[in-house]
Motif scaffolding. Structure first.
Motif, PDB file in Angstrom:
ATOM      1  N   ALA A 118       0.819  -1.217   0.000  1.00 50.20           N
ATOM      2  CA  ALA A 118       0.000   0.000   0.000  1.00 50.20           C
ATOM      3  C   ALA A 118       0.855   1.269   0.000  1.00 50.20           C
ATOM      4  CB  ALA A 118      -0.934  -0.004   1.206  1.00 50.20           C
ATOM      5  N   GLY A 119       2.185   1.109  -0.027  1.00 55.81           N
ATOM      6  CA  GLY A 119       3.076   2.269  -0.029  1.00 55.81           C
ATOM      7  C   GLY A 119       3.205   2.938   1.321  1.00 55.81           C
ATOM      8  N   ARG A 120       2.910   2.208   2.370  1.00 59.72           N
ATOM      9  CA  ARG A 120       2.947   2.779   3.727  1.00 59.72           C
ATOM     10  C   ARG A 120       4.212   2.324   4.454  1.00 59.72           C
ATOM     11  NH1 ARG A 120      -2.953   1.622   6.057  1.00 59.72           N
ATOM     12  NH2 ARG A 120      -1.930   2.422   7.923  1.00 59.72           N
ATOM     13  N   TRP A 121       5.349   2.803   3.966  1.00 60.49           N
ATOM     14  CA  TRP A 121       6.653   2.421   4.501  1.00 60.49           C
ATOM     15  C   TRP A 121       6.750   2.698   5.999  1.00 60.49           C
ATOM     16  CZ3 TRP A 121      10.970   0.158   5.427  1.00 60.49           C
ATOM     17  CH2 TRP A 121      11.957   0.786   6.167  1.00 60.49           C
ATOM     18  N   ASP A 122       6.294   3.846   6.430  1.00 60.06           N
ATOM     19  CA  ASP A 122       6.416   4.219   7.841  1.00 60.06           C
ATOM     20  C   ASP A 122       5.704   3.221   8.755  1.00 60.06           C
ATOM     21  OD1 ASP A 122       7.929   6.444   7.209  1.00 60.06           O
ATOM     22  OD2 ASP A 122       6.194   7.784   7.136  1.00 60.06           O
ATOM     23  N   PHE A 129      12.383  -8.560   5.377  1.00 62.08           N
ATOM     24  CA  PHE A 129      13.378  -7.617   4.873  1.00 62.08           C
ATOM     25  C   PHE A 129      13.146  -7.331   3.391  1.00 62.08           C
ATOM     26  CE2 PHE A 129      16.030  -8.806   8.615  1.00 62.08           C
ATOM     27  CZ  PHE A 129      16.311  -7.525   9.054  1.00 62.08           C
ATOM     28  N   ASN A 130      12.834  -8.361   2.625  1.00 61.31           N
ATOM     29  CA  ASN A 130      12.619  -8.195   1.193  1.00 61.31           C
ATOM     30  C   ASN A 130      11.443  -7.255   0.924  1.00 61.31           C
ATOM     31  OD1 ASN A 130      13.120  -8.850  -1.608  1.00 61.31           O
ATOM     32  ND2 ASN A 130      11.218 -10.016  -1.526  1.00 61.31           N
ATOM     33  N   ALA A 131      10.348  -7.421   1.653  1.00 57.15           N
ATOM     34  CA  ALA A 131       9.187  -6.545   1.470  1.00 57.15           C
ATOM     35  C   ALA A 131       9.543  -5.097   1.774  1.00 57.15           C
ATOM     36  CB  ALA A 131       8.038  -7.016   2.354  1.00 57.15           C
ATOM     37  N   LEU A 132      10.262  -4.893   2.860  1.00 55.39           N
ATOM     38  CA  LEU A 132      10.629  -3.531   3.250  1.00 55.39           C
ATOM     39  C   LEU A 132      11.623  -2.901   2.266  1.00 55.39           C
ATOM     40  CD1 LEU A 132      10.904  -4.130   7.080  1.00 55.39           C
ATOM     41  CD2 LEU A 132       9.219  -2.669   5.940  1.00 55.39           C
ATOM     42  N   ILE A 133      12.602  -3.675   1.835  1.00 57.53           N
ATOM     43  CA  ILE A 133      13.577  -3.158   0.867  1.00 57.53           C
ATOM     44  C   ILE A 133      12.891  -2.821  -0.446  1.00 57.53           C
ATOM     45  CG2 ILE A 133      15.596  -3.778  -0.523  1.00 57.53           C
ATOM     46  CD1 ILE A 133      16.560  -5.368   2.000  1.00 57.53           C
ATOM     47  N   LEU A 137      11.073   0.443  -0.067  1.00 55.85           N
ATOM     48  CA  LEU A 137      11.995   1.580  -0.061  1.00 55.85           C
ATOM     49  C   LEU A 137      12.493   1.908  -1.461  1.00 55.85           C
ATOM     50  CD1 LEU A 137      14.033   0.792   3.155  1.00 55.85           C
ATOM     51  CD2 LEU A 137      12.608   2.811   2.760  1.00 55.85           C
ATOM     52  N   VAL A 138      12.829   0.883  -2.229  1.00 64.61           N
ATOM     53  CA  VAL A 138      13.309   1.109  -3.595  1.00 64.61           C
ATOM     54  C   VAL A 138      12.225   1.771  -4.437  1.00 64.61           C
ATOM     55  CG1 VAL A 138      14.060  -0.042  -5.722  1.00 64.61           C
ATOM     56  CG2 VAL A 138      15.061  -0.705  -3.527  1.00 64.61           C
ATOM     57  N   LYS A 139      10.998   1.297  -4.299  1.00 67.77           N
ATOM     58  CA  LYS A 139       9.891   1.890  -5.060  1.00 67.77           C
ATOM     59  C   LYS A 139       9.650   3.342  -4.671  1.00 67.77           C
ATOM     60  CE  LYS A 139       7.564  -2.375  -6.176  1.00 67.77           C
ATOM     61  NZ  LYS A 139       6.452  -3.284  -5.874  1.00 67.77           N
ATOM     62  N   GLU A 140       9.962   3.692  -3.447  1.00 61.09           N
ATOM     63  CA  GLU A 140       9.824   5.081  -2.997  1.00 61.09           C
ATOM     64  C   GLU A 140      11.095   5.887  -3.246  1.00 61.09           C
ATOM     65  OE1 GLU A 140       8.218   5.595   0.899  1.00 61.09           O
ATOM     66  OE2 GLU A 140       6.615   4.153   0.562  1.00 61.09           O
ATOM     67  N   ARG A 141      12.051   5.262  -3.935  1.00 63.45           N
ATOM     68  CA  ARG A 141      13.330   5.895  -4.290  1.00 63.45           C
ATOM     69  C   ARG A 141      14.148   6.303  -3.069  1.00 63.45           C
ATOM     70  NH1 ARG A 141      13.146   6.962  -9.930  1.00 63.45           N
ATOM     71  NH2 ARG A 141      11.025   6.857 -10.704  1.00 63.45           N
ATOM     72  N   LYS A 142      14.025   5.527  -2.025  1.00 59.79           N
ATOM     73  CA  LYS A 142      14.816   5.742  -0.810  1.00 59.79           C
ATOM     74  C   LYS A 142      15.946   4.718  -0.815  1.00 59.79           C
ATOM     75  CE  LYS A 142      10.956   7.525   1.870  1.00 59.79           C
ATOM     76  NZ  LYS A 142      10.167   7.418   3.095  1.00 59.79           N
ATOM     77  N   LEU A 143      16.864   4.918  -1.747  1.00 57.78           N
ATOM     78  CA  LEU A 143      17.903   3.924  -1.994  1.00 57.78           C
ATOM     79  C   LEU A 143      18.903   3.807  -0.849  1.00 57.78           C
ATOM     80  CD1 LEU A 143      18.498   4.540  -5.798  1.00 57.78           C
ATOM     81  CD2 LEU A 143      16.911   2.959  -4.677  1.00 57.78           C
ATOM     82  N   LYS A 144      19.231   4.919  -0.219  1.00 57.61           N
ATOM     83  CA  LYS A 144      20.165   4.860   0.896  1.00 57.61           C
ATOM     84  C   LYS A 144      19.571   4.030   2.035  1.00 57.61           C
ATOM     85  CE  LYS A 144      22.802   7.579   4.143  1.00 57.61           C
ATOM     86  NZ  LYS A 144      22.990   8.850   4.811  1.00 57.61           N
ATOM     87  N   GLU A 145      18.302   4.268   2.337  1.00 58.84           N
ATOM     88  CA  GLU A 145      17.634   3.516   3.394  1.00 58.84           C
ATOM     89  C   GLU A 145      17.518   2.036   3.031  1.00 58.84           C
ATOM     90  OE1 GLU A 145      16.591   6.381   2.110  1.00 58.84           O
ATOM     91  OE2 GLU A 145      15.825   7.714   3.667  1.00 58.84           O
ATOM     92  N   ALA A 146      17.259   1.760   1.746  1.00 56.27           N
ATOM     93  CA  ALA A 146      17.175   0.366   1.288  1.00 56.27           C
ATOM     94  C   ALA A 146      18.516  -0.342   1.471  1.00 56.27           C
ATOM     95  CB  ALA A 146      16.744   0.319  -0.173  1.00 56.27           C
ATOM     96  N   GLU A 147      19.597   0.351   1.139  1.00 61.50           N
ATOM     97  CA  GLU A 147      20.928  -0.238   1.301  1.00 61.50           C
ATOM     98  C   GLU A 147      21.240  -0.480   2.780  1.00 61.50           C
ATOM     99  OE1 GLU A 147      25.561   0.445  -0.026  1.00 61.50           O
ATOM    100  OE2 GLU A 147      24.149   2.107  -0.252  1.00 61.50           O
ATOM    101  N   GLU A 148      20.870   0.463   3.633  1.00 63.95           N
ATOM    102  CA  GLU A 148      21.099   0.295   5.074  1.00 63.95           C
ATOM    103  C   GLU A 148      20.318  -0.897   5.619  1.00 63.95           C
ATOM    104  OE1 GLU A 148      20.007   4.082   6.703  1.00 63.95           O
ATOM    105  OE2 GLU A 148      21.840   5.059   5.972  1.00 63.95           O
ATOM    106  N   LEU A 149      19.089  -1.045   5.170  1.00 63.53           N
ATOM    107  CA  LEU A 149      18.270  -2.174   5.616  1.00 63.53           C
ATOM    108  C   LEU A 149      18.825  -3.493   5.092  1.00 63.53           C
ATOM    109  CD1 LEU A 149      15.853  -2.841   7.340  1.00 63.53           C
ATOM    110  CD2 LEU A 149      14.417  -2.585   5.315  1.00 63.53           C
TER     111      LEU A 149
END
Length: 76
Positions: free
Chosen positions: A23-27, A48-52, A55-67
């Motif tokens: 649903a795009g509700r990362w938070d 982890f895969n779902a969250l990563i 994050l990638v779909k929301e273009r939060k690549l730094k956060e995706a890499e950290e996770l």
């Protein structure tokens, strides 16, 4: 759930986190991740895969890499 005597487990959290991420509700998904860790439930690679993915779909690549690095460090 807990009010009815049902304890959450990794499968329960996986379903909820995956649904929030779809649903795009990362938070909300991230909050559930914190909640499950606080309760002593270890997240698995599916969570982890779902969250990563979210994050990638929301273009939060730094956060995706950290996770991703967190996932690797936990051996998931």
């Amino acid at each position: 759930m807990e009010a009815k005597g049902i304890e959450a487990n990794v499968v329960t959290y996986n379903s909820l986190i995956s649904s929030f991420c779809k649903a795009g509700r990362w938070d909300d998904g991230a909050q559930l991740l914190k909640d499950m860790i606080t309760r002593g439930i270890t997240p698995d690679v599916v969570i982890f895969n779902a969250l990563i993915d979210c994050l990638v779909k929301e273009r939060k690549l730094k956060e995706a890499e950290e996770l991703y690095n967190e996932m690797i460090s936990q051996g998931a």
